[in-house]
Scaffold this active site. Structure first.
Site, PDB file in Angstrom:
ATOM      1  CB  SER A  83       5.305  -2.603  -9.058  1.00 15.48           C
ATOM      2  OG  SER A  83       6.508  -3.345  -9.247  1.00 15.48           O
ATOM      3  CE1 TYR A  95      11.572  -4.186 -13.819  1.00 19.07           C
ATOM      4  CE2 TYR A  95      10.402  -4.715 -11.696  1.00 19.07           C
ATOM      5  CZ  TYR A  95      11.196  -3.860 -12.545  1.00 19.07           C
ATOM      6  OH  TYR A  95      11.738  -2.758 -12.116  1.00 19.07           O
ATOM      7  CB  THR A 105      10.325  -2.399 -16.563  1.00 21.20           C
ATOM      8  OG1 THR A 105       9.020  -1.400 -16.340  1.00 21.20           O
ATOM      9  CG2 THR A 105      11.276  -1.400 -16.229  1.00 21.20           C
ATOM     10  CE  LYS A 109       9.067   3.203 -15.729  1.00 31.24           C
ATOM     11  NZ  LYS A 109       9.880   2.371 -14.660  1.00 31.24           N
ATOM     12  CG  HIS A 152      14.635   1.951 -13.253  1.00 27.92           C
ATOM     13  ND1 HIS A 152      13.786   0.666 -13.821  1.00 27.92           N
ATOM     14  CD2 HIS A 152      14.258   1.653 -11.555  1.00 27.92           C
ATOM     15  CE1 HIS A 152      13.235   0.057 -12.950  1.00 27.92           C
ATOM     16  NE2 HIS A 152      13.516   0.222 -11.729  1.00 27.92           N
TER      17      HIS A 152
HETATM   18  C1  FNR Z   1      11.438   1.962  -9.087  1.00 27.67           C
HETATM   19  N1  FNR Z   1      10.958   2.016 -10.444  1.00 27.67           N
HETATM   20  C2  FNR Z   1      10.324   0.902 -10.794  1.00 27.67           C
HETATM   21  N2  FNR Z   1      10.074   0.631 -12.100  1.00 27.67           N
HETATM   22  C3  FNR Z   1       9.551  -0.448 -12.735  1.00 27.67           C
HETATM   23  O1  FNR Z   1       9.086  -0.464 -13.743  1.00 27.67           O
HETATM   24  N3  FNR Z   1       9.199  -1.317 -11.784  1.00 27.67           N
HETATM   25  C4  FNR Z   1       9.409  -1.267 -10.685  1.00 27.67           C
HETATM   26  O2  FNR Z   1       8.895  -2.205  -9.812  1.00 27.67           O
HETATM   27  C5  FNR Z   1      10.094  -0.278  -9.802  1.00 27.67           C
HETATM   28  N4  FNR Z   1      10.158  -0.239  -8.753  1.00 27.67           N
HETATM   29  C6  FNR Z   1      10.872   1.092  -8.066  1.00 27.67           C
HETATM   30  C7  FNR Z   1      11.123   1.122  -6.905  1.00 27.67           C
HETATM   31  C8  FNR Z   1      11.702   2.429  -6.346  1.00 27.67           C
HETATM   32  C9  FNR Z   1      11.924   2.438  -4.897  1.00 27.67           C
HETATM   33  C10 FNR Z   1      11.799   3.561  -7.035  1.00 27.67           C
HETATM   34  C11 FNR Z   1      12.372   4.633  -6.748  1.00 27.67           C
HETATM   35  C12 FNR Z   1      11.549   3.415  -8.589  1.00 27.67           C
HETATM   36  C13 FNR Z   1      11.190   3.247 -11.259  1.00 27.67           C
HETATM   37  C14 FNR Z   1      10.036   4.012 -11.626  1.00 27.67           C
HETATM   38  O3  FNR Z   1       8.839   3.306 -12.137  1.00 27.67           O
HETATM   39  C15 FNR Z   1      10.349   5.336 -12.070  1.00 27.67           C
HETATM   40  O4  FNR Z   1      10.749   4.953 -13.366  1.00 27.67           O
HETATM   41  C16 FNR Z   1      11.376   6.145 -11.409  1.00 27.67           C
HETATM   42  O5  FNR Z   1      11.075   6.086 -10.013  1.00 27.67           O
HETATM   43  C17 FNR Z   1      11.406   7.597 -12.004  1.00 27.67           C
HETATM   44  O6  FNR Z   1      12.112   8.396 -11.257  1.00 27.67           O
HETATM   45  P1  FNR Z   1      11.988   9.301 -10.199  1.00 27.67           P
HETATM   46  O7  FNR Z   1      10.607  10.205 -10.308  1.00 27.67           O
HETATM   47  O8  FNR Z   1      11.923   8.469  -8.699  1.00 27.67           O
HETATM   48  O9  FNR Z   1      13.085  10.225 -10.176  1.00 27.67           O
END
Ligand code: FNR
Length: 413
Positions: free
Chosen positions: A119, A143, A169, A287, A311
């Site tokens: 990330s 990002y 993303t 994404k 997300h």
């Molecule tokens: C995320 N997600 C996320 N996505 C991304 O592109 N960069 C990021 O830094 C983060 N950070 C992040 C933190 C936390 C605590 C969560 C729960 C999620 C989204 C992640 O990549 C993914 O899309 C989701 O977590 C998928 O959904 P589920 O499996 O958690 O329900």
């Protein structure tokens, strides 16, 4: 098999197998702010519910007597064979779950041979994470910062780190209305957590230095030094409490303020994609797509892959369940590029359903973060092994010998 064999000797799995009990164990292991941030979604969390409902509505129809003694769960993505269709989704601020954060996830990824998506909001610089990954595949999640030099620099670092793809993303150019965090007035980045990717970046530290210098001329802040920035990062790892106190001093404040200012760019359009293409030769994966028309635009722009994702329901409340958005996009993409999926996956059967609806592979989100909170590296490994084992069993019990055999005809609803 291993779990039952261990059970003969009175040994239980190190993390609960049932997703609800895993979640409960993670909640017990985490502080309240950390829990709210991790488990929380946007608004009434209706999108997160819709993600689950979309899985529940679809049912698997098993087939018998098809010789499934040998099963192959490997997939190919961007010219590389992967041992399974699972990847670790990018999750920021993993220091909220465990102090080894991304490093523990990287070690688990290496043990399992599961690709890790690093990330932009990681708690450790990507170079340190990659050192733990060894030869294991890694992708870098971007990002898309307002500052072009920062974007170019991060892409450059990702290439030098051996990233296999850049996952851009798109759904978080504005932070969602996250009610749990709002009620606690909790934003980890404002406390200097999850910004290690920036504070270790030469373009970003330059920017901070220039801004701090500017502030000094205005009589506001003293001139920062790179050494001070470095110590800030290492402190943030070792002493989160002390680090927060440090934010009262002007330099970290400039770094945090600069981060909050440049982290995203809501002015971007499809016309800006060539900028990324010019700055990296790696496959570009978008994404956060939910609409077939956006998938079509992505194809027009020449991207190499798509992740259908909302997300984990953390951005738009009241949105369509991600699995419900998947078939329309798969249809539109018509096999031209891989379509990956995330949001709501909790079990191996869920992975099966996403694959049946046309996903080439899936990203696992919260489940591994919960495993990390409960038992660090071991927890991440264990949760992932549970998902893989259940996927394999589901394939065997439904008559599928390979991932390619899992098609829409396997589902009702
Ligand atoms: C995320 N997600 C996320 N996505 C991304 O592109 N960069 C990021 O830094 C983060 N950070 C992040 C933190 C936390 C605590 C969560 C729960 C999620 C989204 C992640 O990549 C993914 O899309 C989701 O977590 C998928 O959904 P589920 O499996 O958690 O329900």
């Amino acid at each position: 098999g291993r779990i039952y064999r261990d059970g003969v000797f009175g040994k239980r799995p190190p993390v609960p197998v049932h997703p609800d009990r895993l979640e409960a164990a993670a909640r017990r292991a985490m502080g309240r702010d950390a829990w709210g941030y991790t488990a929380g979604s946007a608004g009434l969390e209706a999108t997160a519910s819709a993600n689950r409902a979309a899985f529940d509505r679809r049912r698997i129809v098993p087939r018998m007597l098809t010789d499934v003694a040998e099963r192959d769960i490997s997939v190919e993505l961007f010219g590389r064979r992967h041992s399974s269709p699972l990847l670790f989704a990018p999750i920021g601020v993993l220091e909220l779950m465990h102090r080894d954060a991304d490093l523990a996830v990287a070690r688990a990824a290496r043990e399992l041979g599961i690709p890790m998506t690093i990330s932009t909001q990681a708690s450790h610089p990507m170079e340190d994470i990659c050192a733990e990954l060894g030869e294991t595949d890694r992708w870098f999640q971007l990002y898309w910062s307002k500052d072009k030099d920062v974007v170019a620099s991060m892409l450059d670092r990702a290439e030098r780190c051996g990233a296999g793809a850049i996952v851009v993303t798109l759904d978080t150019h504005i932070l969602g209305w996250r009610t749990r965090d709002l009620d606690r007035a909790f934003l980890p980045f404002a406390r200097g957590q999850g910004i290690a990717q920036y504070t270790s970046d030469p373009a970003f530290t330059d920017l901070v230095r220039r801004r701090a210098e500017h502030g000094r001329q205005d009589g506001e802040t003293p001139r920062p030094t790179l050494t001070a920035l470095r110590s800030l990062v290492s402190m943030s790892r070792r002493y989160p409490g002390r680090f927060r106190d440090n934010l009262r001093s002007p330099l970290p404040r400039t770094a945090v303020e600069t981060f909050l200012d440049v982290f995203s760019n809501s002015g971007l359009t499809w016309e800006d994609l060539p900028f990324l293409r010019q700055h990296t030769s790696l496959p570009i994966v978008l994404k956060g797509l939910q609409h077939p028309e956006d998938a079509a635009r992505a194809l027009d722009a020449g991207v190499d892959g798509i992740v259908v994702s909302n997300h984990g329901g953390r951005q738009v409340d009241g949105a369509v369940g991600s699995l419900d958005a998947l078939p329309g996009i798969v249809d539109r993409v018509a096999g031209q590029v891989p379509v990956l999926f995330d949001s709501g996956i909790r079990t191996g059967a869920d992975v099966f359903k996403a694959l049946a609806l046309g996903a080439s592979a899936v990203l696992v989100g919260r489940p591994y973060a919960y495993g990390l909170a409960v038992a660090g590296q071991t927890g991440v490994r264990e949760v992932t092994e549970h998902l893989l084992a259940e996927l394999d069993i589901t394939m065997g019990l439904t008559g599928c010998r390979s991932i390619g055999a899992i098609g829409p005809e396997r589902l009702t609803g």
